[in-house]
Write a protein that holds these residues in place. Structure first.
Motif, PDB file in Angstrom:
ATOM      1  N   ASP A 232      -6.661  -2.151 -14.005  1.00 56.79           N
ATOM      2  CA  ASP A 232      -8.078  -2.118 -13.636  1.00 56.79           C
ATOM      3  C   ASP A 232      -8.278  -1.763 -12.171  1.00 56.79           C
ATOM      4  OD1 ASP A 232     -10.819  -2.457 -14.269  1.00 56.79           O
ATOM      5  OD2 ASP A 232     -10.805  -4.451 -13.375  1.00 56.79           O
ATOM      6  N   PHE A 233      -9.388  -1.107 -11.893  1.00 54.70           N
ATOM      7  CA  PHE A 233      -9.805  -0.794 -10.526  1.00 54.70           C
ATOM      8  C   PHE A 233     -11.327  -0.940 -10.509  1.00 54.70           C
ATOM      9  CE2 PHE A 233     -10.858   2.136  -7.005  1.00 54.70           C
ATOM     10  CZ  PHE A 233      -9.946   1.709  -6.043  1.00 54.70           C
ATOM     11  N   SER A 234     -11.799  -2.103 -10.069  1.00 57.41           N
ATOM     12  CA  SER A 234     -13.223  -2.439 -10.206  1.00 57.41           C
ATOM     13  C   SER A 234     -13.847  -2.777  -8.862  1.00 57.41           C
ATOM     14  CB  SER A 234     -13.396  -3.669 -11.103  1.00 57.41           C
ATOM     15  OG  SER A 234     -12.868  -3.421 -12.368  1.00 57.41           O
ATOM     16  N   PRO A 235     -15.090  -2.336  -8.640  1.00 63.22           N
ATOM     17  CA  PRO A 235     -15.740  -2.609  -7.347  1.00 63.22           C
ATOM     18  C   PRO A 235     -16.039  -4.087  -7.132  1.00 63.22           C
ATOM     19  CG  PRO A 235     -17.256  -1.477  -8.843  1.00 63.22           C
ATOM     20  CD  PRO A 235     -15.933  -1.535  -9.538  1.00 63.22           C
ATOM     21  N   PHE A 236     -15.869  -4.533  -5.897  1.00 62.53           N
ATOM     22  CA  PHE A 236     -16.315  -5.868  -5.505  1.00 62.53           C
ATOM     23  C   PHE A 236     -17.848  -5.886  -5.518  1.00 62.53           C
ATOM     24  CE2 PHE A 236     -12.397  -5.966  -2.566  1.00 62.53           C
ATOM     25  CZ  PHE A 236     -11.643  -6.689  -3.461  1.00 62.53           C
ATOM     26  N   GLY A 237     -18.416  -7.001  -5.880  1.00 59.15           N
ATOM     27  CA  GLY A 237     -19.874  -7.138  -5.855  1.00 59.15           C
ATOM     28  C   GLY A 237     -20.461  -6.961  -4.462  1.00 59.15           C
ATOM     29  N   CYS A 238     -19.661  -7.230  -3.441  1.00 55.05           N
ATOM     30  CA  CYS A 238     -20.130  -7.069  -2.052  1.00 55.05           C
ATOM     31  C   CYS A 238     -20.136  -5.606  -1.628  1.00 55.05           C
ATOM     32  CB  CYS A 238     -19.265  -7.893  -1.099  1.00 55.05           C
ATOM     33  SG  CYS A 238     -17.511  -7.454  -1.160  1.00 55.05           S
ATOM     34  N   GLN A 239     -19.641  -4.709  -2.486  1.00 56.67           N
ATOM     35  CA  GLN A 239     -19.642  -3.263  -2.250  1.00 56.67           C
ATOM     36  C   GLN A 239     -18.830  -2.821  -1.032  1.00 56.67           C
ATOM     37  OE1 GLN A 239     -24.230  -3.431  -3.541  1.00 56.67           O
ATOM     38  NE2 GLN A 239     -23.655  -1.412  -2.783  1.00 56.67           N
ATOM     39  N   THR A 240     -17.772  -3.595  -0.722  1.00 53.21           N
ATOM     40  CA  THR A 240     -16.922  -3.208   0.415  1.00 53.21           C
ATOM     41  C   THR A 240     -15.563  -2.671  -0.033  1.00 53.21           C
ATOM     42  OG1 THR A 240     -16.035  -5.448   0.687  1.00 53.21           O
ATOM     43  CG2 THR A 240     -18.005  -4.898   1.960  1.00 53.21           C
ATOM     44  N   GLY A 241     -15.298  -2.683  -1.339  1.00 51.23           N
ATOM     45  CA  GLY A 241     -14.012  -2.189  -1.814  1.00 51.23           C
ATOM     46  C   GLY A 241     -13.807  -2.507  -3.274  1.00 51.23           C
ATOM     47  N   PHE A 242     -12.524  -2.525  -3.672  1.00 52.03           N
ATOM     48  CA  PHE A 242     -12.176  -2.648  -5.089  1.00 52.03           C
ATOM     49  C   PHE A 242     -11.056  -3.660  -5.305  1.00 52.03           C
ATOM     50  CE2 PHE A 242     -14.245   1.387  -4.682  1.00 52.03           C
ATOM     51  CZ  PHE A 242     -14.847   1.648  -5.902  1.00 52.03           C
ATOM     52  N   HIS A 243     -11.099  -4.271  -6.470  1.00 49.78           N
ATOM     53  CA  HIS A 243      -9.996  -5.111  -6.921  1.00 49.78           C
ATOM     54  C   HIS A 243      -9.141  -4.247  -7.840  1.00 49.78           C
ATOM     55  CE1 HIS A 243      -8.482  -8.791  -9.370  1.00 49.78           C
ATOM     56  NE2 HIS A 243      -7.699  -8.556  -8.350  1.00 49.78           N
ATOM     57  N   MET A 244      -7.842  -4.199  -7.555  1.00 47.48           N
ATOM     58  CA  MET A 244      -6.929  -3.371  -8.358  1.00 47.48           C
ATOM     59  C   MET A 244      -5.870  -4.258  -8.981  1.00 47.48           C
ATOM     60  SD  MET A 244      -4.950   0.024  -7.064  1.00 47.48           S
ATOM     61  CE  MET A 244      -3.750   0.900  -8.050  1.00 47.48           C
ATOM     62  N   ILE A 245      -5.658  -4.086 -10.287  1.00 46.20           N
ATOM     63  CA  ILE A 245      -4.663  -4.880 -11.010  1.00 46.20           C
ATOM     64  C   ILE A 245      -3.648  -3.937 -11.634  1.00 46.20           C
ATOM     65  CG2 ILE A 245      -4.287  -6.685 -12.732  1.00 46.20           C
ATOM     66  CD1 ILE A 245      -7.287  -7.285 -12.607  1.00 46.20           C
ATOM     67  N   MET A 246      -2.373  -4.218 -11.385  1.00 51.63           N
ATOM     68  CA  MET A 246      -1.273  -3.381 -11.875  1.00 51.63           C
ATOM     69  C   MET A 246      -0.320  -4.193 -12.735  1.00 51.63           C
ATOM     70  SD  MET A 246      -1.387  -0.238 -10.510  1.00 51.63           S
ATOM     71  CE  MET A 246       0.312   0.244 -10.835  1.00 51.63           C
ATOM     72  N   TRP A 247       0.190  -3.599 -13.815  1.00 57.68           N
ATOM     73  CA  TRP A 247       1.335  -4.166 -14.510  1.00 57.68           C
ATOM     74  C   TRP A 247       2.549  -4.094 -13.589  1.00 57.68           C
ATOM     75  CZ3 TRP A 247       1.014  -7.155 -18.454  1.00 57.68           C
ATOM     76  CH2 TRP A 247       0.100  -6.922 -19.492  1.00 57.68           C
ATOM     77  N   GLY A 248       3.360  -5.134 -13.576  1.00 60.13           N
ATOM     78  CA  GLY A 248       4.615  -5.120 -12.827  1.00 60.13           C
ATOM     79  C   GLY A 248       4.414  -5.432 -11.355  1.00 60.13           C
ATOM     80  N   GLU A 249       5.506  -5.332 -10.605  1.00 60.46           N
ATOM     81  CA  GLU A 249       5.477  -5.700  -9.196  1.00 60.46           C
ATOM     82  C   GLU A 249       5.427  -4.442  -8.332  1.00 60.46           C
ATOM     83  OE1 GLU A 249       8.319  -8.699  -8.151  1.00 60.46           O
ATOM     84  OE2 GLU A 249       7.916  -9.849  -9.985  1.00 60.46           O
ATOM     85  N   HIS A 250       4.469  -4.413  -7.422  1.00 63.64           N
ATOM     86  CA  HIS A 250       4.268  -3.258  -6.540  1.00 63.64           C
ATOM     87  C   HIS A 250       3.978  -3.749  -5.127  1.00 63.64           C
ATOM     88  CE1 HIS A 250       3.901  -0.535 -10.042  1.00 63.64           C
ATOM     89  NE2 HIS A 250       3.347  -1.586 -10.618  1.00 63.64           N
ATOM     90  N   SER A 251       4.257  -2.893  -4.144  1.00 64.17           N
ATOM     91  CA  SER A 251       3.986  -3.251  -2.742  1.00 64.17           C
ATOM     92  C   SER A 251       2.654  -2.655  -2.288  1.00 64.17           C
ATOM     93  CB  SER A 251       5.109  -2.716  -1.850  1.00 64.17           C
ATOM     94  OG  SER A 251       5.056  -1.302  -1.831  1.00 64.17           O
ATOM     95  N   SER A 252       2.115  -3.203  -1.203  1.00 58.40           N
ATOM     96  CA  SER A 252       0.862  -2.653  -0.656  1.00 58.40           C
ATOM     97  C   SER A 252       1.094  -1.231  -0.151  1.00 58.40           C
ATOM     98  CB  SER A 252       0.307  -3.557   0.438  1.00 58.40           C
ATOM     99  OG  SER A 252       1.236  -3.729   1.469  1.00 58.40           O
ATOM    100  N   ALA A 253       2.302  -0.934   0.361  1.00 57.76           N
ATOM    101  CA  ALA A 253       2.597   0.416   0.864  1.00 57.76           C
ATOM    102  C   ALA A 253       2.554   1.446  -0.271  1.00 57.76           C
ATOM    103  CB  ALA A 253       3.958   0.435   1.541  1.00 57.76           C
ATOM    104  N   GLU A 254       3.124   1.071  -1.408  1.00 61.35           N
ATOM    105  CA  GLU A 254       3.130   1.969  -2.570  1.00 61.35           C
ATOM    106  C   GLU A 254       1.699   2.252  -3.037  1.00 61.35           C
ATOM    107  OE1 GLU A 254       5.028   0.107  -5.931  1.00 61.35           O
ATOM    108  OE2 GLU A 254       4.998   1.928  -7.141  1.00 61.35           O
ATOM    109  N   ILE A 255       0.899   1.203  -3.119  1.00 59.04           N
ATOM    110  CA  ILE A 255      -0.481   1.368  -3.592  1.00 59.04           C
ATOM    111  C   ILE A 255      -1.321   2.114  -2.557  1.00 59.04           C
ATOM    112  CG2 ILE A 255      -2.581   0.120  -4.294  1.00 59.04           C
ATOM    113  CD1 ILE A 255      -0.147   0.138  -6.348  1.00 59.04           C
ATOM    114  N   ALA A 256      -1.098   1.840  -1.273  1.00 59.52           N
ATOM    115  CA  ALA A 256      -1.861   2.529  -0.224  1.00 59.52           C
ATOM    116  C   ALA A 256      -1.635   4.037  -0.286  1.00 59.52           C
ATOM    117  CB  ALA A 256      -1.480   1.979   1.148  1.00 59.52           C
TER     118      ALA A 256
END
Ligand SMILES: [Zn+2]
Length: 164
Positions: free
Chosen positions: A79-103
């Motif tokens: 999932d990649f869904s907007p925050f209600g505050c409209q400042t960004g998104f919540h992202m959910i991934m299967w498995g283990e990932h790093s912030s660098a990989e996702i960035a």
């Protein structure tokens, strides 16, 4: 009492939103399911909380666009869904990932939105039968925000600028 404790334990309400430095990708946590599967939660923050806000039409178009742009670049996105505050998104991934990989994935996806080749034809699911508010989209807004976020740079740390 149990309910109160549950509410207090919501991680995003523990985050000090005055201390973060957007844009960033923050690994919130890695959760294990009852059968041993893991999912990784990310806070993908595009604008500074309480200082800026992405307009709903642009946010909506970014959401639709990212649904395919991210999946074209990495497997296992739930999932990649907007925050209600409209400042960004919540992202959910299967498995283990790093912030660098996702960035890296987010950066490349935003670069595609910002590119001249990206137009209405590339935004999925914007017909009336495919979307709950199909009139509320802005490709122009999505592109302008993508350019602004890329110009500021995406950090892999929420509290210190470590731009990739
Ligand atoms: Zn929609």
């Amino acid at each position: 009492m149990a309910e109160t404790k549950k509410i207090n334990n919501v991680e995003s309400f523990q985050l000090d939103h005055t201390k973060v430095l957007a844009p960033y990708v923050r690994l919130i946590n890695i959760e294990k399911g009852p059968h041993g599967d893991s999912i990784t939660n990310f806070d993908v923050r595009f604008v500074q909380p309480n200082r800026n806000v992405i307009g709903m039409a642009a946010l909506h178009t970014i959401e639709h666009s990212m649904a395919s742009l991210i999946r074209n670049r990495i497997d296992g996105m739930i999932d990649f869904s907007p925050f209600g505050c409209q400042t960004g998104f919540h992202m959910i991934m299967w498995g283990e990932h790093s912030s660098a990989e996702i960035a890296q994935v987010i950066k490349a996806s935003l670069e595609e939105i910002a590119s001249d080749a990206f137009d209405w034809e590339q935004v999925p699911g914007v017909a009336e039968k495919e979307c709950g508010n199909y009139k509320n989209h802005s490709v122009f807004g999505a592109k302008e925000w993508a350019k602004k976020i890329l110009a500021e740079g995406i950090s892999i740390d929420a509290f210190e600028r470590k731009v990739i």
